[in-house]
Write a protein that holds these residues in place. Structure first.
Motif, PDB file in Angstrom:
ATOM      1  N   LEU A  74      59.504 -41.048 -31.378  1.00 37.88           N
ATOM      2  CA  LEU A  74      59.638 -41.270 -29.860  1.00 37.88           C
ATOM      3  C   LEU A  74      58.263 -42.065 -29.475  1.00 37.88           C
ATOM      4  CD1 LEU A  74      61.397 -38.297 -28.417  1.00 37.88           C
ATOM      5  CD2 LEU A  74      61.736 -40.513 -27.965  1.00 37.88           C
ATOM      6  N   SER A  75      57.086 -41.555 -30.179  1.00 35.92           N
ATOM      7  CA  SER A  75      55.848 -41.974 -29.855  1.00 35.92           C
ATOM      8  C   SER A  75      55.574 -43.462 -30.258  1.00 35.92           C
ATOM      9  CB  SER A  75      54.629 -41.258 -30.422  1.00 35.92           C
ATOM     10  OG  SER A  75      54.701 -39.754 -30.068  1.00 35.92           O
ATOM     11  N   LEU A  76      55.934 -43.601 -31.628  1.00 35.35           N
ATOM     12  CA  LEU A  76      55.822 -45.302 -31.740  1.00 35.35           C
ATOM     13  C   LEU A  76      56.847 -46.255 -31.157  1.00 35.35           C
ATOM     14  CD1 LEU A  76      55.732 -44.415 -35.918  1.00 35.35           C
ATOM     15  CD2 LEU A  76      53.790 -45.216 -34.182  1.00 35.35           C
ATOM     16  N   GLY A  77      58.052 -45.758 -30.835  1.00 34.46           N
ATOM     17  CA  GLY A  77      59.144 -46.497 -30.184  1.00 34.46           C
ATOM     18  C   GLY A  77      59.268 -46.688 -28.414  1.00 34.46           C
ATOM     19  N   THR A  78      58.126 -46.245 -27.924  1.00 38.53           N
ATOM     20  CA  THR A  78      58.098 -46.056 -26.606  1.00 38.53           C
ATOM     21  C   THR A  78      56.686 -46.547 -26.174  1.00 38.53           C
ATOM     22  OG1 THR A  78      57.398 -43.756 -26.264  1.00 38.53           O
ATOM     23  CG2 THR A  78      59.698 -43.931 -26.330  1.00 38.53           C
ATOM     24  N   ARG A  79      56.423 -46.636 -24.930  1.00 33.46           N
ATOM     25  CA  ARG A  79      55.224 -46.982 -24.116  1.00 33.46           C
ATOM     26  C   ARG A  79      53.939 -46.221 -24.632  1.00 33.46           C
ATOM     27  NH1 ARG A  79      53.821 -45.139 -19.443  1.00 33.46           N
ATOM     28  NH2 ARG A  79      55.559 -43.724 -18.547  1.00 33.46           N
ATOM     29  N   TRP A  80      54.471 -44.896 -24.883  1.00 34.51           N
ATOM     30  CA  TRP A  80      53.368 -43.921 -24.937  1.00 34.51           C
ATOM     31  C   TRP A  80      52.612 -44.280 -26.219  1.00 34.51           C
ATOM     32  CZ3 TRP A  80      52.214 -41.244 -21.113  1.00 34.51           C
ATOM     33  CH2 TRP A  80      53.091 -40.756 -19.924  1.00 34.51           C
ATOM     34  N   GLY A  81      53.021 -44.651 -27.383  1.00 31.96           N
ATOM     35  CA  GLY A  81      52.395 -44.953 -28.678  1.00 31.96           C
ATOM     36  C   GLY A  81      51.727 -43.754 -29.251  1.00 31.96           C
ATOM     37  N   LEU A  82      51.386 -43.501 -30.343  1.00 29.82           N
ATOM     38  CA  LEU A  82      50.941 -42.525 -31.180  1.00 29.82           C
ATOM     39  C   LEU A  82      49.771 -41.904 -30.967  1.00 29.82           C
ATOM     40  CD1 LEU A  82      52.469 -40.521 -33.066  1.00 29.82           C
ATOM     41  CD2 LEU A  82      51.617 -41.785 -35.055  1.00 29.82           C
ATOM     42  N   PHE A  83      48.633 -43.241 -30.854  1.00 29.84           N
ATOM     43  CA  PHE A  83      47.172 -42.987 -30.718  1.00 29.84           C
ATOM     44  C   PHE A  83      46.825 -43.315 -29.430  1.00 29.84           C
ATOM     45  CE2 PHE A  83      48.407 -43.356 -35.375  1.00 29.84           C
ATOM     46  CZ  PHE A  83      47.967 -42.136 -35.610  1.00 29.84           C
ATOM     47  N   ARG A  84      47.506 -43.432 -28.435  1.00 26.76           N
ATOM     48  CA  ARG A  84      46.946 -44.226 -27.048  1.00 26.76           C
ATOM     49  C   ARG A  84      46.673 -42.900 -26.091  1.00 26.76           C
ATOM     50  NH1 ARG A  84      50.406 -49.336 -25.513  1.00 26.76           N
ATOM     51  NH2 ARG A  84      50.322 -50.328 -27.511  1.00 26.76           N
ATOM     52  N   HIS A  85      46.989 -41.772 -26.117  1.00 24.83           N
ATOM     53  CA  HIS A  85      46.879 -40.747 -25.346  1.00 24.83           C
ATOM     54  C   HIS A  85      46.396 -39.443 -25.965  1.00 24.83           C
ATOM     55  CE1 HIS A  85      48.447 -42.918 -21.633  1.00 24.83           C
ATOM     56  NE2 HIS A  85      49.356 -43.497 -22.702  1.00 24.83           N
ATOM     57  N   TYR A  86      45.433 -38.540 -25.573  1.00 28.41           N
ATOM     58  CA  TYR A  86      45.027 -37.682 -26.155  1.00 28.41           C
ATOM     59  C   TYR A  86      46.070 -36.397 -26.407  1.00 28.41           C
ATOM     60  CZ  TYR A  86      39.997 -38.984 -26.121  1.00 28.41           C
ATOM     61  OH  TYR A  86      38.842 -39.656 -26.380  1.00 28.41           O
TER      62      TYR A  86
END
Length: 201
Positions: A74-86
Motif C-alpha cells: 500500500l505504501s509503495l503503490g500509493t501517494r503516501w510512499g514508504l519513506f515520505r512520512h514519519y
C-alpha cells in the motif's frame, strides 16, 4: 508505481482484514496465557500450550506477515510512499519488530508444545507468554492509531520529493512530536541498559 483503484482497494481490504485478525487473535490469546499461568492442572495446562501453539502458528504468524506485506504494498503503490512520512516509518518499524519478536516467541512456544507432556508445570508456566502477548497487543494498537490519525510531518526525503513536484521554498524542519518520541526512546533505552546492568551484577 501507483496501484489502480481496484488493486489499491484490494490491498487495503487485505491489509485491514489481516491486521484486525492479528489484533483480535493477540487479544484473545491473553486469557489463555493467564489460564496457563494460574492453573495447577498439568493436563489442562499442557492442552492450553498446544492450543496456544496452534493459534500462533496458524493464525497469528500468517496474518502478521500478511499485514506487513500488504502494508508495504500500500505504501509503495500509493501517494503516501514508504519513506515520505514519519508515521509510516514508525508503523513499519513497529510491525517489523513485532514480527521479529513473534518469530522468536513462536520457536520457543513450539519447543514447549513438543515437550509439554514430559515437563513439570514450572517450565510451562513461563511469564513470557503474558509479556509477549501484551507487548504485541500494544504495538498493534499503536500502529492502528498511527494509521487512523496520520500525524503530520514529512521526512527529509519526502520533503525533497514534494519540492520536486511543487515550487515551494519552505525550509525543512523536524516535527516536534518526532523529537519528543526520539527523546523518550533514548530515555527508555538508557533505563533498559541500567536495569540490565544491575541485573547482571
Amino acid at each position: 508505481m501507483i496501484l489502480s483503484p481496484f488493486f489499491r482497494k484490494l490491498a487495503l481490504t487485505l491489509h485491514v482484514i489481516s491486521t484486525m485478525i492479528w489484533l483480535g487473535s493477540a487479544a484473545a490469546y491473553i486469557p489463555i496465557a493467564i489460564y496457563v499461568l494460574t492453573n495447577q492442572d498439568v493436563e489442562l495446562v499442557q492442552s492450553a500450550i498446544q492450543i496456544m501453539s496452534w493459534i500462533v502458528n496458524f493464525i497469528i504468524v500468517p496474518t502478521a506477515f500478511a499485514s506487513l506485506l500488504t502494508g508495504v504494498a500500500l505504501s509503495l503503490g500509493t501517494r503516501w510512499g514508504l519513506f515520505r512520512h514519519y508515521w509510516i516509518i514508525f508503523k513499519l518499524l513497529l510491525t517489523v519488530i513485532a514480527v521479529f519478536f513473534l518469530i522468536g516467541y513462536t520457536r520457543g512456544l513450539s519447543e514447549m508444545a513438543s515437550i509439554a507432556s514430559n515437563v513439570d508445570l514450572s517450565v510451562l508456566q513461563d511469564r513470557e507468554h503474558i509479556a509477549h502477548t501484551i507487548g504485541g497487543l500494544v504495538v498493534l494498537i499503536v500502529a492502528t492509531v498511527l494509521s487512523v490519525y496520520k500525524p503530520k510531518g514529512m521526512t527529509r526525503y519526502g520533503w525533497r520529493k514534494q519540492l520536486d513536484t511543487k515550487n515551494d521554498s519552505t525550509p525543512y524542519s523536524t516535527p516536534r512530536w518526532i523529537k519528543r518520541i526520539g527523546f523518550a526512546a533514548i530515555v527508555l533505552l538508557l533505563v533498559i541498559v541500567v536495569l540490565f546492568f544491575f541485573q547482571t551484577m
